[in-house]
Design a protein around this motif. Structure first.
Motif, PDB file in Angstrom:
ATOM      1  N   GLU A 408      -2.177  10.188  26.790  1.00 56.60           N
ATOM      2  CA  GLU A 408      -3.822  10.772  26.952  1.00 56.60           C
ATOM      3  C   GLU A 408      -3.984  11.973  25.921  1.00 56.60           C
ATOM      4  O   GLU A 408      -5.028  12.269  25.843  1.00 56.60           O
ATOM      5  CB  GLU A 408      -4.032  11.348  28.341  1.00 56.60           C
ATOM      6  N   PHE A 503      -0.345  17.939  41.076  1.00 57.28           N
ATOM      7  CA  PHE A 503      -1.774  17.647  41.258  1.00 57.28           C
ATOM      8  C   PHE A 503      -2.140  18.796  42.591  1.00 57.28           C
ATOM      9  O   PHE A 503      -3.450  18.678  43.006  1.00 57.28           O
ATOM     10  CB  PHE A 503      -1.872  16.238  41.834  1.00 57.28           C
ATOM     11  N   ALA A 515      -8.399  23.146  29.561  1.00 56.43           N
ATOM     12  CA  ALA A 515      -8.873  21.632  30.108  1.00 56.43           C
ATOM     13  C   ALA A 515      -9.779  20.904  28.977  1.00 56.43           C
ATOM     14  O   ALA A 515     -10.052  19.859  29.087  1.00 56.43           O
ATOM     15  CB  ALA A 515      -9.382  21.606  31.394  1.00 56.43           C
ATOM     16  N   GLU A 516     -10.645  21.690  28.307  1.00 55.60           N
ATOM     17  CA  GLU A 516     -11.542  21.358  27.530  1.00 55.60           C
ATOM     18  C   GLU A 516     -10.997  20.529  26.272  1.00 55.60           C
ATOM     19  O   GLU A 516     -11.444  19.749  25.883  1.00 55.60           O
ATOM     20  CB  GLU A 516     -12.624  22.448  26.969  1.00 55.60           C
ATOM     21  N   HIS A 518      -7.347  20.093  25.894  1.00 56.88           N
ATOM     22  CA  HIS A 518      -6.088  19.211  26.528  1.00 56.88           C
ATOM     23  C   HIS A 518      -6.381  18.818  27.874  1.00 56.88           C
ATOM     24  O   HIS A 518      -6.280  19.315  28.747  1.00 56.88           O
ATOM     25  CB  HIS A 518      -4.853  20.368  26.280  1.00 56.88           C
ATOM     26  N   HIS A 519      -6.814  17.635  27.914  1.00 55.45           N
ATOM     27  CA  HIS A 519      -7.157  16.935  29.131  1.00 55.45           C
ATOM     28  C   HIS A 519      -6.098  16.076  29.835  1.00 55.45           C
ATOM     29  O   HIS A 519      -6.553  15.368  30.523  1.00 55.45           O
ATOM     30  CB  HIS A 519      -8.703  16.436  29.116  1.00 55.45           C
ATOM     31  N   MET A 521      -3.623  16.445  31.737  1.00 53.78           N
ATOM     32  CA  MET A 521      -3.418  16.482  33.230  1.00 53.78           C
ATOM     33  C   MET A 521      -4.547  16.160  34.042  1.00 53.78           C
ATOM     34  O   MET A 521      -4.634  15.456  35.186  1.00 53.78           O
ATOM     35  CB  MET A 521      -3.028  17.916  33.580  1.00 53.78           C
ATOM     36  N   GLU A 522      -5.978  16.179  33.666  1.00 52.19           N
ATOM     37  CA  GLU A 522      -7.108  15.836  34.081  1.00 52.19           C
ATOM     38  C   GLU A 522      -7.056  14.216  34.384  1.00 52.19           C
ATOM     39  O   GLU A 522      -7.426  13.727  35.293  1.00 52.19           O
ATOM     40  CB  GLU A 522      -8.431  16.222  33.560  1.00 52.19           C
ATOM     41  N   GLU A 523      -6.701  13.648  33.299  1.00 49.67           N
ATOM     42  CA  GLU A 523      -6.510  12.087  33.185  1.00 49.67           C
ATOM     43  C   GLU A 523      -5.451  11.555  34.203  1.00 49.67           C
ATOM     44  O   GLU A 523      -5.674  10.505  34.701  1.00 49.67           O
ATOM     45  CB  GLU A 523      -6.102  11.610  31.630  1.00 49.67           C
ATOM     46  N   ALA A 525      -4.393  13.170  37.006  1.00 54.55           N
ATOM     47  CA  ALA A 525      -5.024  13.316  38.204  1.00 54.55           C
ATOM     48  C   ALA A 525      -6.135  11.863  38.692  1.00 54.55           C
ATOM     49  O   ALA A 525      -5.894  11.766  39.854  1.00 54.55           O
ATOM     50  CB  ALA A 525      -5.580  14.573  38.355  1.00 54.55           C
ATOM     51  N   LYS A 526      -6.870  11.541  37.593  1.00 54.29           N
ATOM     52  CA  LYS A 526      -7.797  10.620  38.047  1.00 54.29           C
ATOM     53  C   LYS A 526      -6.991   9.185  38.376  1.00 54.29           C
ATOM     54  O   LYS A 526      -7.488   8.544  39.312  1.00 54.29           O
ATOM     55  CB  LYS A 526      -8.333  10.330  36.834  1.00 54.29           C
TER      56      LYS A 526
END
Length: 662
Positions: A408, A503, A515-516, A518-519, A521-523, A525-526
């Motif tokens: 990601e 998470f 997060a803006e 380097h995302h 971890m957000e991906e 979590a999804k």
């Protein structure tokens, strides 16, 4: 402090230095009790952090103040610290128990317990610090004690060479580390984590003097060079395989949960700075990917059981580093934790095999050990399954999370890193089960070992009275109990902790991620829907099939068609020679870098010191004075008529000069 007290008591009262006032039982009891106390307190701290959200960040003592710069002793306890404390103390406790059986016949028994307890104290100081001064103290202390442990058998020339190599390579990394700390001090004016991180945006706006480089990039790369040395990243990895010359318990302690993970911990702790430099993150990711893949290749051709596990450690450290570069700091630390358990298990199981095989370490002369050492066999199998990332095992959750996080990432080098860690899954499975099959299955080959016919000394320096046909035997309970206790978290710890650690709120405030930009971890979590669903989905992903392919291929090559590896070796002899010589990095270090440094030093000494400083400035100055004095001395004859002649000549010259002016 408890491990330090145990180390001092065993190191002073249990050795010749203190008159051998306490025996072996007292020494190992004191040190084990100290580490046990530390583990219980660490577990209580972890419970407070998890259950109550407790945090602590205070300075306890100000050592000195220099020009407004405070040098303090303080502690920071958050989720990251509490987890590291528990991992370090638990693995150390298992190693202490294991050592009772493994070092039973060694003359340095008490000294060894003192060293490993001191090592535990130094590591705890490193992870609990709230400032860079204390961090550096713990950093150097673990390096010093590792030097003592690697060279524990100081009568072995190879051990002395190995500990000196480890010490020197780490000094290279530490030079970069202290430069990074120095730059933070110079431009932020503080050693305290919180204060330095508060000025991170100010540092990001500055450039390195005399260049157009971002100052924060230079700081982060310097800090990471320190991590490259301590966490054995390419090309500063060369010390770690040679450190196998030390006793097996320290292999587990240094290479599983403590010293080599210090660099990973440091970069994760410094995340507010690293998040400001994509260049530094890309550099970290590429170095980690190179280490993960190419160190795995070296594990394929190793025949020493400890060196196979050592190169596995190098590769897994590369995985952690790749996660750091992808800004997945929690994933890197999560893999640090899971890896600590199954890698300590594999090292201690390797030591158990060595004991059972009467100190034979060559896996080519083992085979069929399973029926003689059932506990060592089953725990080794569990550790190997965790290492290769088998679904439901601890290594699966952390390794697959790393691969997804890199996938990601959109930083430069992320594509290379993704394919490198993906290929590393196959390589890891192949060399891990190559070792497993050669040791525990197949024909019994221990009676064919050519080295067993020699009257050699074993690894402890004692004569081996066992004949080459002696059967292997299971290790005593002080060895097998730590294996069982490490096998349990190797299987279940990933399933139990992935939700809160990756998470949840466990690492709240421990890491900072932009997060803006380097995302990853957000991906992650999804797509995460619980550990059970992740394991089920893992059966359909490329990493699982690559790992399975590695296991099947190793079984075919070493169990069904054992002539195939030799045929491949003959066909690809240049590649084999490259791997056998470890990419010639040791040769380059010894014959180019070391010899070049020696020639440079000799040149500076002969030309700079002897010729210029001594010859020109020192000797040249007194020779010049002597020469001038010799000339002047001739004018001081003491005869009156000489002086009268000089006066007359002087008057004549002056009169001529003034007449010429007119």
């Amino acid at each position: 402090m408890a491990p330090l007290v145990g180390a001092v008591l065993a190191g002073v009262l249990g050795t010749k230095f203190g008159g051998n006032k306490i025996g072996r039982t007292a020494s190992h009891t004191l040190t084990i009790l100290g580490v046990l106390v530390a583990f219980v307190l660490s577990a209580m701290t972890l419970n407070s952090v998890v259950a109550d959200g407790a945090r602590f960040n205070e300075t306890l003592y100000t050592w000195m103040v220099v020009g407004g710069l405070k040098m303090e002793i303080g502690f920071l306890v958050d989720g990251l610290t509490a987890m590291m404390m528990c991992v370090v103390t638990f693995v150390s406790l298992m190693v202490h128990l294991y050592t009772i059986g493994y070092m039973e016949e060694d003359e340095g028994y008490n000294r060894f317990f003192s060293y490993i307890s001191l090592f535990t104290f130094a590591m705890l100081m490193l992870v609990m610090s709230n400032n860079m001064l204390q961090l550096f103290f713990g950093w150097e202390a673990v390096g010093l004690v590792s030097y003592l442990l690697i060279g524990f058998w100081y009568n072995k020339p190879t051990a002395i060479f190995a500990n000196m190599k480890a010490f020197l390579v780490n000094r290279v990394g530490d030079f970069g580390f202290i430069l990074g700390i120095g730059l933070i001090v110079a431009f932020a004016g503080t050693l305290n984590y919180t204060e330095a991180f508060a000025k991170a945006d100010q540092l990001a706006a500055l450039t390195f003097p005399g260049t157009d480089w971002m100052l924060v990039t230079v700081i982060c790369i310097c800090l990471f060079i320190g991590a490259m040395g301590k966490s054995a990243q390419f090309p500063l990895h060369v010390w770690l395989p040679d450190s196998m010359e030390g006793p097996t318990p320290i292999s587990a302690l240094i290479h599983a949960a403590t010293m080599v993970t210090a660099g990973i911990f440091m970069v994760a702790r410094m995340s507010p700075l690293f998040e400001l430099s994509d260049t530094a993150l890309s550099f970290i990711m590429v170095i980690g990917a190179i280490t993960a893949l190419f160190m795995g290749f070296l594990g394929v051709i190793q025949n020493d059981i400890k060196r196979v596990v050592a190169y596995s450690t190098l590769s897994q450290l590369g995985y952690m580093t790749v996660a750091l570069g992808a800004s997945a700091y929690s994933v890197a630390v999560f893999h640090l934790m899971t890896h600590a358990f199954f890698k300590a298990l594999l090292f201690l199981a390797a030591g158990s095999v060595i004991m059972g095989m009467h100190h034979n370490q060559d896996i080519r002369w083992m085979g069929g050990v399973r029926k003689y050492m059932p506990i060592t066999w089953i725990t080794s199998l569990l550790g190997s399954l965790a290492l290769i990332g088998t679904p439901l095992f601890s290594g699966f959750y952390s390794k697959d999370s790393i691969i997804e996080a890199v996938h990601e990432s959109h930083l430069a080098g992320a594509s290379f890193a993704y394919y490198a860690v993906l290929a590393g899954v196959f390589i890891t499975a192949f060399y891990s089960f190559r070792m497993y099959f050669l040791v525990f299955h197949g024909k019994e080959r221990y009676d064919q070992n050519p080295d067993a016919h020699h009257d050699a000394h074993d690894a402890h320096g004692h004569h081996d009275d066992h004949g080459h046909a002696d059967k292997p035997h299971e290790s005593p309970w002080v060895v097998t109990v730590p294996l069982i206790l490490l096998a349990i978290p190797s299987v279940v710890i990933g399933f139990m902790t992935i939700q809160p650690m990756l998470f949840g709120e466990f690492f709240k405030d421990a890491f900072f991620v932009n997060a803006e930009k380097h995302h990853a971890m957000e991906e992650l979590a999804k797509i995460f829907h619980g550990p059970a669903q992740m394991a089920l989905h893992g059966l359909m992903t490329p990493p699982f099939w690559l790992a399975l392919s590695g296991v099947v291929l190793s079984y075919y090559m070493y169990m069904i068609n054992p002539a195939l590896p030799a045929a491949i070796k003959r066909t690809f002899m240049p590649v084999f020679n490259l791997l056998e010589n470890k990419y010639y990095l040791d040769w380059i270090n010894e014959n180019i870098l070391a010899r070049g440094a020696r020639m440079l030093g000799a040149g500076l000494w002969k030309v700079g010191d002897q010729t210029i400083i001594d010859g020109f400035f020192v000797n040249g100055s007194w020779k010049l004075v002597g020469w001038v004095s010799g000339i002047v001395r001739k004018a001081q004859s003491g005869y009156l008529y000489h002086y009268a002649l000089v006066m007359i000549l002087g008057v004549f010259v002056l009169m001529t000069y003034f007449v010429w002016l007119k």
